[in-house]
Design an enzyme around this catalytic site. Structure first.
Site, PDB file in Angstrom:
ATOM      1  N   LYS A  26     143.852  29.888  75.004  1.00 53.26           N
ATOM      2  CA  LYS A  26     145.098  29.780  75.774  1.00 53.26           C
ATOM      3  C   LYS A  26     146.305  30.070  74.887  1.00 53.26           C
ATOM      4  O   LYS A  26     147.157  30.910  75.220  1.00 53.26           O
ATOM      5  CB  LYS A  26     145.195  28.384  76.389  1.00 53.26           C
ATOM      6  CG  LYS A  26     146.382  28.228  77.331  1.00 53.26           C
ATOM      7  CD  LYS A  26     146.584  26.763  77.701  1.00 53.26           C
ATOM      8  CE  LYS A  26     145.709  26.310  78.835  1.00 53.26           C
ATOM      9  NZ  LYS A  26     146.222  26.666  80.158  1.00 53.26           N
ATOM     10  N   ARG A  96     148.692  20.780  76.986  1.00 52.76           N
ATOM     11  CA  ARG A  96     147.353  21.157  77.445  1.00 52.76           C
ATOM     12  C   ARG A  96     146.453  21.492  76.287  1.00 52.76           C
ATOM     13  O   ARG A  96     146.894  22.058  75.294  1.00 52.76           O
ATOM     14  CB  ARG A  96     147.414  22.419  78.311  1.00 52.76           C
ATOM     15  CG  ARG A  96     148.115  22.275  79.601  1.00 52.76           C
ATOM     16  CD  ARG A  96     148.098  23.646  80.257  1.00 52.76           C
ATOM     17  NE  ARG A  96     149.325  23.883  80.959  1.00 52.76           N
ATOM     18  CZ  ARG A  96     149.417  24.004  82.270  1.00 52.76           C
ATOM     19  NH1 ARG A  96     148.346  23.925  83.013  1.00 52.76           N
ATOM     20  NH2 ARG A  96     150.565  24.225  82.835  1.00 52.76           N
ATOM     21  N   GLY A 105     138.130  22.983  83.318  1.00 52.16           N
ATOM     22  CA  GLY A 105     138.140  21.628  83.860  1.00 52.16           C
ATOM     23  C   GLY A 105     137.513  20.590  82.951  1.00 52.16           C
ATOM     24  O   GLY A 105     137.384  19.436  83.319  1.00 52.16           O
ATOM     25  N   MET A 107     138.567  19.693  79.886  1.00 54.43           N
ATOM     26  CA  MET A 107     139.455  18.933  79.023  1.00 54.43           C
ATOM     27  C   MET A 107     140.758  18.598  79.736  1.00 54.43           C
ATOM     28  O   MET A 107     140.939  18.903  80.897  1.00 54.43           O
ATOM     29  CB  MET A 107     139.667  19.679  77.732  1.00 54.43           C
ATOM     30  CG  MET A 107     138.350  19.737  76.951  1.00 54.43           C
ATOM     31  SD  MET A 107     138.581  20.022  75.235  1.00 54.43           S
ATOM     32  CE  MET A 107     139.212  21.669  75.292  1.00 54.43           C
ATOM     33  N   ARG A 350     143.163  34.932  80.458  1.00 58.73           N
ATOM     34  CA  ARG A 350     141.942  34.909  79.640  1.00 58.73           C
ATOM     35  C   ARG A 350     140.953  35.864  80.289  1.00 58.73           C
ATOM     36  O   ARG A 350     141.113  36.225  81.457  1.00 58.73           O
ATOM     37  CB  ARG A 350     141.358  33.503  79.549  1.00 58.73           C
ATOM     38  CG  ARG A 350     140.988  32.941  80.901  1.00 58.73           C
ATOM     39  CD  ARG A 350     140.580  31.493  80.804  1.00 58.73           C
ATOM     40  NE  ARG A 350     140.419  30.958  82.151  1.00 58.73           N
ATOM     41  CZ  ARG A 350     140.297  29.682  82.438  1.00 58.73           C
ATOM     42  NH1 ARG A 350     140.323  28.789  81.483  1.00 58.73           N
ATOM     43  NH2 ARG A 350     140.137  29.273  83.669  1.00 58.73           N
ATOM     44  N   HIS A 472     136.468  24.212  90.828  1.00 59.69           N
ATOM     45  CA  HIS A 472     135.523  23.852  89.771  1.00 59.69           C
ATOM     46  C   HIS A 472     134.118  24.332  90.116  1.00 59.69           C
ATOM     47  O   HIS A 472     133.434  24.966  89.313  1.00 59.69           O
ATOM     48  CB  HIS A 472     135.548  22.331  89.585  1.00 59.69           C
ATOM     49  CG  HIS A 472     134.574  21.854  88.573  1.00 59.69           C
ATOM     50  ND1 HIS A 472     133.321  21.406  88.917  1.00 59.69           N
ATOM     51  CD2 HIS A 472     134.641  21.800  87.224  1.00 59.69           C
ATOM     52  CE1 HIS A 472     132.676  21.070  87.821  1.00 59.69           C
ATOM     53  NE2 HIS A 472     133.451  21.304  86.775  1.00 59.69           N
ATOM     54  N   SER A 796     101.461  40.002  65.575  1.00 60.33           N
ATOM     55  CA  SER A 796     102.285  39.676  66.739  1.00 60.33           C
ATOM     56  C   SER A 796     102.599  38.188  66.687  1.00 60.33           C
ATOM     57  O   SER A 796     101.686  37.358  66.673  1.00 60.33           O
ATOM     58  CB  SER A 796     101.549  40.024  68.036  1.00 60.33           C
ATOM     59  OG  SER A 796     102.329  39.613  69.134  1.00 60.33           O
ATOM     60  N   CYS A 863     105.287  37.972  70.892  1.00 56.00           N
ATOM     61  CA  CYS A 863     104.800  37.800  72.259  1.00 56.00           C
ATOM     62  C   CYS A 863     104.957  36.376  72.780  1.00 56.00           C
ATOM     63  O   CYS A 863     104.529  36.058  73.872  1.00 56.00           O
ATOM     64  CB  CYS A 863     103.353  38.255  72.384  1.00 56.00           C
ATOM     65  SG  CYS A 863     102.215  37.268  71.399  1.00 56.00           S
ATOM     66  N   TYR A 883     108.779  45.396  68.247  1.00 58.19           N
ATOM     67  CA  TYR A 883     108.914  45.198  69.690  1.00 58.19           C
ATOM     68  C   TYR A 883     108.921  43.719  70.025  1.00 58.19           C
ATOM     69  O   TYR A 883     108.511  42.876  69.230  1.00 58.19           O
ATOM     70  CB  TYR A 883     107.794  45.908  70.461  1.00 58.19           C
ATOM     71  CG  TYR A 883     106.420  45.289  70.282  1.00 58.19           C
ATOM     72  CD1 TYR A 883     106.009  44.218  71.073  1.00 58.19           C
ATOM     73  CD2 TYR A 883     105.535  45.768  69.323  1.00 58.19           C
ATOM     74  CE1 TYR A 883     104.754  43.643  70.917  1.00 58.19           C
ATOM     75  CE2 TYR A 883     104.281  45.209  69.146  1.00 58.19           C
ATOM     76  CZ  TYR A 883     103.902  44.141  69.944  1.00 58.19           C
ATOM     77  OH  TYR A 883     102.676  43.566  69.785  1.00 58.19           O
TER      78      TYR A 883
HETATM   79  C1  PEP Z   1     102.316  31.828  71.502  1.00 60.31           C
HETATM   80  O1  PEP Z   1     101.776  30.862  70.972  1.00 60.31           O
HETATM   81  O2  PEP Z   1     103.497  32.143  71.288  1.00 60.31           O
HETATM   82  C2  PEP Z   1     101.585  32.649  72.471  1.00 60.31           C
HETATM   83  C3  PEP Z   1     102.118  33.741  72.964  1.00 60.31           C
HETATM   84  O3  PEP Z   1     100.363  32.189  72.863  1.00 60.31           O
HETATM   85  P1  PEP Z   1     100.161  31.057  73.971  1.00 60.31           P
HETATM   86  O4  PEP Z   1     101.484  30.768  74.573  1.00 60.31           O
HETATM   87  O5  PEP Z   1      99.194  31.609  74.926  1.00 60.31           O
HETATM   88  O6  PEP Z   1      99.608  29.950  73.132  1.00 60.31           O
END
Ligand code: PEP
Ligand code: MG
Length: 912
Positions: A26, A96, A105, A107, A350, A472, A796, A863, A883
């Site tokens: 602000k 303020r 809202g 503060m 803002r 709000h 992974s 993963c 990835y």
């Molecule tokens: C993990 O442990 O991150 C995973 C992908 O395997 P799970 O969730 O099946 O144990």
């Protein structure tokens, strides 16, 4: 002496928009607007540094602050030609809070500061309006009483309500001067009774009390809760803005309002907001009077009188300022303004909060207007906002049936897009309790306030009967991406009596109600939310891309993200259907196929159980032989769905007892099939019981002790691959061994997989590429990554288990203590949702560095669930992962987050 106070006024601000750390959003923008020549009431900002010093010194102001404030105040008096505390025509100010990140809202604010018994008379004479003066004084007393002196606001409100009742009127504006004078007396008595002291008559004492209260408000529960929800650090502190008052309540040529420079729900390029004639700013956001729309294009019924019609000159000026602000800030702004006797003042600007839909359209529109470059379009859409674009909608046919059946009982403002249907809860506490019991809850209130935040988080949607697009409820719901309808005026909500009345219908807690946050409709009864427009085009293919501008822009955004990002995005999918959906959302492979999910299918669970409960190898081999063709068919389905994209298949992971029967009749049936007694079978099942199965006989440990299981799975994978190749479907299998902690585990299991591959592929071996790699889930694997990398063709990260084992928090039991940990700030957030970059992240970086040290081209993926969490994806980008893999519906989020990783590159990979 450190500078703690920054003045603004008369076309010059000492601060600017880049100083948000020090001046809060602000304060920084008030200075910036002043420098831009926009009319802003002059004032000064006390920096966050002063707030932090105040907290550190046990709530004492730093010494140098007093003189700096007095000097700034003196300059303000000169500029305004009025004196603070003057009894004839006092200078009045607002105080303020204003932190770096806006916390709507959350503060506290104090207006009309500087009034006392004498100067109120002076103000009455100077303004020629005694009613106005006493109205200002009673507002000030109640704000000061509650914010500075900590008296319950409800005490003042109930006295105000009683005054209205006595007079037989509904609106504050219908109270006359004698009512207000009486209220002033009552409020002062309340203050004396509750605080044990008289209301301070000295303006300087008032000012220091207010500054201290603003600083303290940074630490109040509401503010803490909000920061926790939005991940705002506690150490930032708030600035305090002291600004001379301007009045929107001096008569019918005055007004006050809030507006967005574009529609925050749809992104449409129109000035969009609400205002009230003859009112103070707090009246607009408080939702006590229903504000009117600003622009003609916003009108939804003929009785509304827009600012455009009522005050065309001020409206035109506001339009000019809108253009100036957008040109300058290059983004949609959220502004507060006051019109005092026809003169327009801006009180705040803002960056405006917006829905995902609006974010997308605004970014592309600004680019089309050459305001921002193409890359900036990507930056302007927060990956988490895509959740809203993929949010469900009601089926148009069902909705129109509901309409013709007369089930649409009210229409409010479409404050947060998306469809929601659930059982009604009338309080935040009940919403939380019902959601805790697994119900989908619609929070229904007259209006919401910051105390309701917990219920809003728990609800699937929010409905209020009062308030506008900037109330709000609207602001907070939009921020959370929740469907929300506000200002559904025809509904009467009696939250204390636990019911609402809509037309001739009365509904109670537990009854079903639905809202469409895109149209504003409120519909009686349940209504199933259906897939979003994007899903209809991409997944269901029931809509054509040409018919959806939203889709076209979404897909353009995705293409831009794909051009920019370095990391690939795969999906976690166990079925061809999941794989198909994920590909539609842009997945570039499968990063995790959890084969155990295939074992639970109805047609095979009993065979799996036979395999587990087998008494000897021969019996187990027979069961596995029956499973083989089923698994093979599973993999053929998935390979075909992925058509040449890499598919990572994880060999069996969970402890075997998870597959076991639990009910007596199940034992009896399997026993009969296996030709053994149920009692013998149950005894066998008891043997498999483990005290701590997640740390027990699972993952590669199963592979070591039951070699036949992994061999069957490997065989199914390679036979499926051969089958697909014969049908000219390209395949790229990646066999993944879970829960490896030592290189020896990996070595022995990988050798078995490769030997099955050799056997199955035979002479075709050379023509089929496959990889054998490992999950990194056990901290030890990170510590010996260099030796594992010598053997494994990819890593992974299973960050779910890695988080579990690094913290020593059981994934399954964490709910018992984690919420309290987060509430107490022992953890910044749930580490199973957003990666703990400090601890777990350090292991990840170490592992990647060691692994790549041994094998420079080692492929590294992620993963665990974190692969679909935008903040975690940024970390994996930095850490150098190749990835991330996530559930199908999070693929677009990961794609955009991966692009953000590049755009906000913080200096590459590999360093802790
Ligand atoms: C993990 O442990 O991150 C995973 C992908 O395997 P799970 O969730 O099946 O144990
Ligand atoms: Mg795991």
């Amino acid at each position: 002496m450190a500078k703690l106070v920054y003045a603004f006024g008369k076309g010059k601000g000492e601060g600017n928009a880049r100083m948000k750390d020090l001046l809060g959003g602000k304060g920084a923008n008030l200075a910036e607007m002043t420098n831009l020549g926009i009319p802003v009431p002059p004032g000064f900002t006390i920096s966050t540094r002063a707030c932090n010093a105040y907290s550190e010194r046990g709530q004492r102001f730093p010494e140098e602050l007093a003189s700096q404030v007095e000097r700034a105040l003196g300059r303000l008096e000169t500029l305004q030609g009025k004196r603070f505390g003057d009894e004839a025509d006092p200078l009045l100010v607002s105080v303020r809070s204003g932190a770096k990140f806006s916390m709507p809202g959350m503060m506290d604010t104090i207006l009309n500061l500087g009034l006392n018994d004498r100067s109120t008379d002076g103000l009455a004479r100077a303004s020629g309006d005694r009613r106005f003066a006493f109205d200002a004084y009673r507002r000030f007393l109640s704000m000061y009483g509650s914010v500075v002196l900590g008296i319950d606001k409800a005490e003042f409100e109930s006295q105000l309500d009683a005054a209205k009742e006595r007079r037989g009127v509904a609106a504050d504006t219908d109270l006359d001067v004698s009512d207000l004078e009486r209220l002033v007396g009552q409020f002062q008595s309340t203050i004396r009774a509750r605080s044990g002291k008289s209301f301070p008559q000295k303006p300087h004492e008032q000012l220091w009390g207010a500054i201290a209260a603003v600083f303290r408000s940074w630490g109040n529960d509401r503010a803490r809760r909000y920061r926790r929800e939005y991940g705002i650090p506690d150490h930032l502190g708030t600035a305090a803005n002291v600004q001379s008052m301007v009045y929107g309540n001096l008569g019918d040529d005055c007004a006050t309002g809030v507006a967005f420079t574009r529609n925050p729900a749809t992104g449409e390029n129109v000035l969009y907001g609400e205002y009230l004639v003859n009112a103070q700013g707090e009246d607009v956001v408080a939702g006590t009077r229903t504000p009117q729309p600003i622009s003609r294009s916003q009108k939804t019924d003929a009785t509304q009188v827009t600012l455009e019609e009522r005050m065309p000159k001020a409206y035109a000026e506001l339009q000019t300022i809108r253009r100036t602000l957008e040109k300058h800030y290059k983004d949609m702004q959220d502004i507060e303004f006051t019109i005092e006797r026809g003169r327009l003042y801006l009180l705040q600007t803002r960056t405006g909060k917006r829905t995902g839909l609006a974010a997308l359209h605004i970014a592309f529109d600004l680019h089309a207007a050459r305001v921002i470059p193409q890359r900036e379009v990507l930056r302007r859409v927060d990956p988490d906002m895509l959740v809203q674009l993929l949010a469900p909608v009601f089926d148009p046919a069902e909705l129109s049936r509901a309409r013709s059946d007369g089930r649409v009982v009210a229409r409010g403002l479409p404050a947060g897009p998306g469809a929601a249907s659930g059982t009604i809860a009338f309080s935040a506490e009940r919403a939380e309790a019902l959601a805790h019991d697994g119900r989908r809850v619609l929070l229904v209130r007259t209006e919401t306030s910051p105390e309701d935040i917990g219920g809003m988080v728990a609800a699937v949607g929010i409905l209020t009967s009062r308030g506008g697009m900037t109330s709000h409820a609207a602001v907070v719901a939009r921020g959370m991406g929740k469907p929300c309808v506000v200002g559904a005026e025809s509904i009467r909500v009696a939250e204390h009596d636990g019911h609402l009345v809509a037309g001739s219908t009365t509904l109670r807690e537990g009854d079903a109600l639905s809202i469409d946050g895109t149209t504003g409709e409120v519909i009686l009864g349940p209504l199933d939310p259906h897939p979003s427009e994007i899903q209809q085009i991409l997944v269901e293919k029931t809509k054509r891309p040409a018919r959806s501008k939203l889709y076209r822009r979404f897909s353009k955004l995705m293409r831009l993200a794909d051009q920019v990002r370095r990391m690939r995005v795969r999906t976690n999918a166990d079925t061809p259907e999941d794989a198909r959906v994920a590909r539609a959302f842009g997945a570039e492979g499968i990063g995790l196929c959890r084969t155990e999910h295939m074992f639970f299918a109805e047609d095979r669970i009993s065979v799996v159980r036979e395999m587990i409960l087998a008494d000897d190898d021969a019996q187990r081999a027979r069961a596995l032989e029956r499973l083989l063709p089923m698994q093979r068919a599973d993999f053929i389905g998935i390979f075909k769905a992925m058509n040449g994209l890499p598919v990572t298949i994880r060999l069996l992971d969970p402890p075997l007892h998870e597959f076991l029967p639990t009910r007596p009749e199940q034992f009896r049936r399997i026993a009969a099939e296996m030709g053994v007694t149920a009692a013998a079978l149950e005894a066998k099942a008891r043997q498999l019981h483990e005290t701590n199965p997640m740390l027990g006989h699972r993952g590669c440990r199963l592979g070591v002790t039951f070699p036949a299981i992994y061999e069957m799975q490997a065989r199914a994978i390679f036979e499926a691959a051969v089958h697909c190749r014969r049908e000219r479907v390209r395949v790229l299998p990646e066999v993944m061994i879970p829960l490896v902690g030592t290189v020896e585990e990996f070595r022995v299991l990988a050798a078995r997989v490769r030997s099955v591959a050799d056997e199955v592929l035979g002479t075709a071996r050379g023509r089929l590429r496959y990889l054998v790699g490992t999950m990194i889930e056990v901290p030890r694997a990170c510590l010996v990554a260099d030796s594992i990398a010598a053997e494994a063709e990819f890593f992974s990260f299973g960050t779910n288990d890695l988080t579990q084992m690094t913290y020593g928090f059981s994934r399954d039991d964490v709910g018992k203590f984690l919420p309290q940990y987060v509430a107490m700030r022992l953890l910044p957030s749930d580490p199973f949702q957003t990666l703990d970059t400090v601890g777990v992240g350090r292991l990840v970086r170490l592992c990647i560095a060691e692994g790549r040290g041994r094998k420079s081209d080692l492929k590294v993926g992620v993963c665990g669930e974190h692969g679909g969490d935008a903040r975690s994806v940024l970390f994996f980008h930095d850490a150098g992962a190749d990835y991330v893999s996530c559930s199908p519906y999070r693929v677009p989020i990961a794609r955009l987050a991966a692009a953000h990783g590049v755009l906000t590159d913080r200096g590459g990979s590999g360093t802790a």
